[in-house]
Motif scaffolding. Structure first.
Motif, PDB file in Angstrom:
ATOM      1  N   GLU A  31       0.830  -1.204   0.000  1.00  0.00           N
ATOM      2  CA  GLU A  31       0.000   0.000   0.000  1.00  0.00           C
ATOM      3  C   GLU A  31       0.870   1.261   0.000  1.00  0.00           C
ATOM      4  OE1 GLU A  31      -2.559  -0.636   3.351  1.00  0.00           O
ATOM      5  OE2 GLU A  31      -3.800  -2.084   2.270  1.00  0.00           O
ATOM      6  N   GLU A  32       1.946   1.252   0.773  1.00  0.00           N
ATOM      7  CA  GLU A  32       2.857   2.402   0.792  1.00  0.00           C
ATOM      8  C   GLU A  32       3.528   2.583  -0.565  1.00  0.00           C
ATOM      9  OE1 GLU A  32       5.443   1.493   4.044  1.00  0.00           O
ATOM     10  OE2 GLU A  32       3.935   2.023   5.546  1.00  0.00           O
ATOM     11  N   GLU A  35       1.110   4.051  -3.127  1.00  0.00           N
ATOM     12  CA  GLU A  35       0.823   5.455  -2.849  1.00  0.00           C
ATOM     13  C   GLU A  35       1.929   6.382  -3.347  1.00  0.00           C
ATOM     14  OE1 GLU A  35      -1.313   8.648  -1.834  1.00  0.00           O
ATOM     15  OE2 GLU A  35      -2.022   6.582  -1.719  1.00  0.00           O
ATOM     16  N   GLN A  36       3.183   5.971  -3.240  1.00  0.00           N
ATOM     17  CA  GLN A  36       4.295   6.864  -3.554  1.00  0.00           C
ATOM     18  C   GLN A  36       4.748   6.856  -5.002  1.00  0.00           C
ATOM     19  OE1 GLN A  36       7.784   5.815  -4.339  1.00  0.00           O
ATOM     20  NE2 GLN A  36       6.945   3.777  -4.633  1.00  0.00           N
TER      21      GLN A  36
END
Length: 100
Positions: A31-32, A35-36
């Motif tokens: 998920e991180e 997102e980035q």
């Protein structure tokens, strides 16, 4: 109907409008990572796919500006109801080309 609906949806929703890059880790890490990462640079296109018992397999290519840049493959073990991944394995190489 696609023979690989879960992987087709994965690439349509998550990966088709964002570039490929290395990732390994758990769900929170994924998920991180999602997102980035940069959006709209490299898109994924499935060329061939099959479902064998509870596993989906696809071959495809990544494209930048419409031009083929690399090939990828993805394998996913599905949950009993076919709605989730038990595990997901992907690889990408600019040195290999699939003739979908």
């Amino acid at each position: 109907m696609s023979t690989t609906p879960l992987l087709r949806d994965w690439f349509a929703i998550v990966a088709s409008s964002a570039p490929a890059a290395e990732f390994h880790g758990d769900r929170v890490g994924l998920e991180e990572y999602l997102e980035q990462r940069e959006k709209s640079a490299l898109t994924h296109h499935i060329l061939l796919g099959a479902r064998v018992n509870g596993t989906e397999l696809v071959l495809g290519e990544t494209r930048r500006g419409g031009a083929s840049e690399a090939s990828f493959n993805a394998s996913a073990e599905l949950s009993a109801d076919g709605a989730r991944f038990g595990w997901l394995l992907m690889s990408r190489s600019p040195q290999v080309r699939f003739a979908g």
